[in-house]
Design an enzyme around this catalytic site. Structure first.
Site, PDB file in Angstrom:
ATOM      1  N   SER A  94     -17.775  12.066  36.128  1.00 25.12           N
ATOM      2  CA  SER A  94     -17.711  10.629  35.835  1.00 25.12           C
ATOM      3  C   SER A  94     -17.369  10.397  34.371  1.00 25.12           C
ATOM      4  CB  SER A  94     -19.069   9.980  36.125  1.00 25.12           C
ATOM      5  OG  SER A  94     -19.119   8.677  35.578  1.00 25.12           O
ATOM      6  N   TYR A 117     -12.454   5.368  34.185  1.00 25.75           N
ATOM      7  CA  TYR A 117     -12.564   3.914  34.138  1.00 25.75           C
ATOM      8  C   TYR A 117     -11.664   3.474  33.002  1.00 25.75           C
ATOM      9  CZ  TYR A 117     -16.837   3.474  37.026  1.00 25.75           C
ATOM     10  OH  TYR A 117     -17.746   3.469  38.046  1.00 25.75           O
ATOM     11  N   THR A 143     -10.691   4.952  39.105  1.00 28.90           N
ATOM     12  CA  THR A 143     -11.502   4.066  39.950  1.00 28.90           C
ATOM     13  C   THR A 143     -10.914   2.661  39.889  1.00 28.90           C
ATOM     14  OG1 THR A 143     -13.425   5.454  39.605  1.00 28.90           O
ATOM     15  CG2 THR A 143     -13.848   3.207  40.369  1.00 28.90           C
ATOM     16  N   LYS A 208      -9.197   5.617  43.438  1.00 26.45           N
ATOM     17  CA  LYS A 208     -10.461   5.583  44.195  1.00 26.45           C
ATOM     18  C   LYS A 208     -10.924   4.143  44.399  1.00 26.45           C
ATOM     19  CE  LYS A 208     -15.255   7.294  43.849  1.00 26.45           C
ATOM     20  NZ  LYS A 208     -16.073   6.198  43.333  1.00 26.45           N
ATOM     21  N   HIS A 232     -17.458   2.488  46.868  1.00 26.71           N
ATOM     22  CA  HIS A 232     -18.277   2.722  45.668  1.00 26.71           C
ATOM     23  C   HIS A 232     -19.759   2.798  46.054  1.00 26.71           C
ATOM     24  CE1 HIS A 232     -17.578   2.462  41.139  1.00 26.71           C
ATOM     25  NE2 HIS A 232     -18.866   2.722  41.225  1.00 26.71           N
TER      26      HIS A 232
HETATM   27  C1  FMN Z   1     -25.841   6.247  40.875  1.00 27.75           C
HETATM   28  C2  FMN Z   1     -24.381   6.139  41.171  1.00 27.75           C
HETATM   29  C3  FMN Z   1     -23.476   6.176  40.121  1.00 27.75           C
HETATM   30  C4  FMN Z   1     -22.099   6.093  40.378  1.00 27.75           C
HETATM   31  N1  FMN Z   1     -21.242   6.188  39.328  1.00 27.75           N
HETATM   32  C5  FMN Z   1     -19.901   6.173  39.568  1.00 27.75           C
HETATM   33  C6  FMN Z   1     -18.976   6.374  38.505  1.00 27.75           C
HETATM   34  O1  FMN Z   1     -19.352   6.572  37.362  1.00 27.75           O
HETATM   35  N2  FMN Z   1     -17.652   6.325  38.809  1.00 27.75           N
HETATM   36  C7  FMN Z   1     -17.198   6.099  40.083  1.00 27.75           C
HETATM   37  O2  FMN Z   1     -15.988   6.073  40.324  1.00 27.75           O
HETATM   38  N3  FMN Z   1     -18.061   5.962  41.119  1.00 27.75           N
HETATM   39  C8  FMN Z   1     -19.384   5.984  40.896  1.00 27.75           C
HETATM   40  N4  FMN Z   1     -20.252   5.879  41.957  1.00 27.75           N
HETATM   41  C9  FMN Z   1     -19.734   5.805  43.342  1.00 27.75           C
HETATM   42  C10 FMN Z   1     -19.586   7.220  43.933  1.00 27.75           C
HETATM   43  O3  FMN Z   1     -18.491   7.900  43.361  1.00 27.75           O
HETATM   44  C11 FMN Z   1     -19.336   7.190  45.445  1.00 27.75           C
HETATM   45  O4  FMN Z   1     -18.251   6.332  45.733  1.00 27.75           O
HETATM   46  C12 FMN Z   1     -20.533   6.783  46.287  1.00 27.75           C
HETATM   47  O5  FMN Z   1     -21.756   7.167  45.698  1.00 27.75           O
HETATM   48  C13 FMN Z   1     -20.378   7.458  47.670  1.00 27.75           C
HETATM   49  O6  FMN Z   1     -21.336   7.087  48.513  1.00 27.75           O
HETATM   50  P1  FMN Z   1     -22.685   7.941  48.871  1.00 27.75           P
HETATM   51  O7  FMN Z   1     -23.567   7.807  47.691  1.00 27.75           O
HETATM   52  O8  FMN Z   1     -23.136   7.186  50.079  1.00 27.75           O
HETATM   53  O9  FMN Z   1     -22.309   9.374  49.202  1.00 27.75           O
HETATM   54  C14 FMN Z   1     -21.631   5.942  41.718  1.00 27.75           C
HETATM   55  C15 FMN Z   1     -22.555   5.906  42.769  1.00 27.75           C
HETATM   56  C16 FMN Z   1     -23.911   6.014  42.519  1.00 27.75           C
HETATM   57  C17 FMN Z   1     -24.885   6.010  43.684  1.00 27.75           C
END
Ligand code: FMN
Length: 335
Positions: A94, A117, A143, A208, A232
């Site tokens: 990330s 980002y 993203t 994404k 997300h």
């Molecule tokens: C705590 C947390 C932080 C996240 N941070 C980012 C991030 O920094 N960048 C991003 O593209 N997606 C982020 N996401 C989304 C994840 O990449 C992903 O799309 C999502 O968690 C997938 O679903 P799942 O948790 O049900 O497996 C985040 C999700 C969570 C739960």
């Protein structure tokens, strides 16, 4: 997986747990709508899960980018990257990491990708992208669903020291700059940024957060090498179509022109099998990795990845498929 989540909840301060779980699906998993129509009498003595997606992998189940790993465990992103490489699984770092890009790269003994980002300070964004490329990232994941952080997403972040949260950006901030304002998402990001990033880094760019066939096409036409179907984790726009539902249409629109990836509620081998059969080239998990990290650091992450991989191998054989390329949409029927 439910047990692991419960252990993580016991391990973490309540505000960190609440942050991880914001937006999580409650009730039936959207993958359960897909029922399998298995093949019979196929030779499945050996199951080959290796795949090539901007790198060569032992497993098609990888780690989605999630922010601030050191909120969860002191091993942070370096522990996660190391575990992923040992399991032969894709890892996406990330841009909101709490470990220096170069330190993560040193811990990863295999390929990894950098999530991007587009920040208000484009100069800082470009510096981070250049550093990721120089450190060995093999793809960028832009993203696209976060013009600003949704109210169910990163808002109300648990207390986080600046030296953790800004570990990658502090050195690029102009003197006297408001760091948090500079690294906010740029709501003016657009498809032209895909080609710009690809040129800047000399790397393929995956977009994404795509849930529509027409938007997938628009990104591919603008130069995206991959489309990542995602909501997300339910943390941006609420009540979207589930990635499990959107995936087949996106895969059909993209065809062989670009790689298709997916995440969201993938919790076992059957979910991954459905996703791969519906057209995904690789499948990603977010929260389960953070639960494993919280419970036992790199060991916990390895065990989540290995369990998912073993389950996938098991259900591939039962479905009558011995290679990833044999997973096609005739294996699934909508309930
Ligand atoms: C705590 C947390 C932080 C996240 N941070 C980012 C991030 O920094 N960048 C991003 O593209 N997606 C982020 N996401 C989304 C994840 O990449 C992903 O799309 C999502 O968690 C997938 O679903 P799942 O948790 O049900 O497996 C985040 C999700 C969570 C739960």
């Amino acid at each position: 997986m439910i047990e692991l989540a419960q252990r993580a909840e016991r391990e973490l301060p309540p505000e960190v747990w609440a942050y991880l779980m914001r937006g999580a699906t409650v009730g039936e998993s959207p993958w359960e709508r897909w029922r399998f129509a298995p093949r019979v009498l196929r030779d499945v003595r050996s199951i080959d899960t290796t795949t090539k997606v901007f790198g060569a992998w032992r497993s098609p189940i990888g780690i989605a980018p999630t922010a601030f790993h050191r909120l969860v465990h002191p091993g942070g992103e370096a522990a996660v990257a190391r575990a992923a490489a040992e399991c032969g699984a894709p890892f996406v770092l990330s841009m909101r990491a709490t470990t220096r890009i170069e330190d993560v790269a040193a811990a990863a003994t295999g390929p990894w990708w950098q999530q991007v980002y587009l920040m208000r300070d484009r100069g800082i964004t470009d510096e981070l992208v250049r550093r990721a490329a120089a450190a060995g990232a093999t793809a960028l994941v832009l993203t696209g669903d976060t013009p600003y952080v949704g109210r169910s997403g990163g808002r109300g972040l648990p207390p986080l020291d600046d030296d953790l949260a800004l570990v990658n950006v502090a050195q690029h901030l102009p003197p006297g700059a408001d760091a948090w304002a500079a690294i906010e998402q740029d709501a003016g990001a657009c498809v032209e940024d895909i080609g710009r990033l690809a040129d800047l880094a000399g790397l393929p760019v995956v977009v994404k957060g795509v849930l529509r066939a027409d938007e997938a096409r628009r990104c591919v036409d603008a130069g995206a090498a991959g489309i990542w179907v995602s909501d997300h984790g339910g943390r941006q726009l609420g009540r979207t179509v589930a990635p499990a539902q959107a995936l087949p249409r996106v895969a059909a629109a993209v065809g062989a022109e670009a790689t298709v990836l997916v995440d969201g509620d993938v919790r076992d081998g059957l979910d991954a099998l459905a996703a791969l059969a519906l057209g995904a080239d690789a499948v990603f998990v977010g929260r389960p990795i953070l639960w494993g990290l919280a419970v036992s650091g790199a060991d916990g992450v390895r065990s989540v990845l290995n369990d998912l991989h073993d389950e996938l191998r098991h259900v591939m054989g039962l479905a009558g498929a011995s290679r990833i390329a044999e997973l096609s949409d005739d294996l699934v029927v909508a309930r």
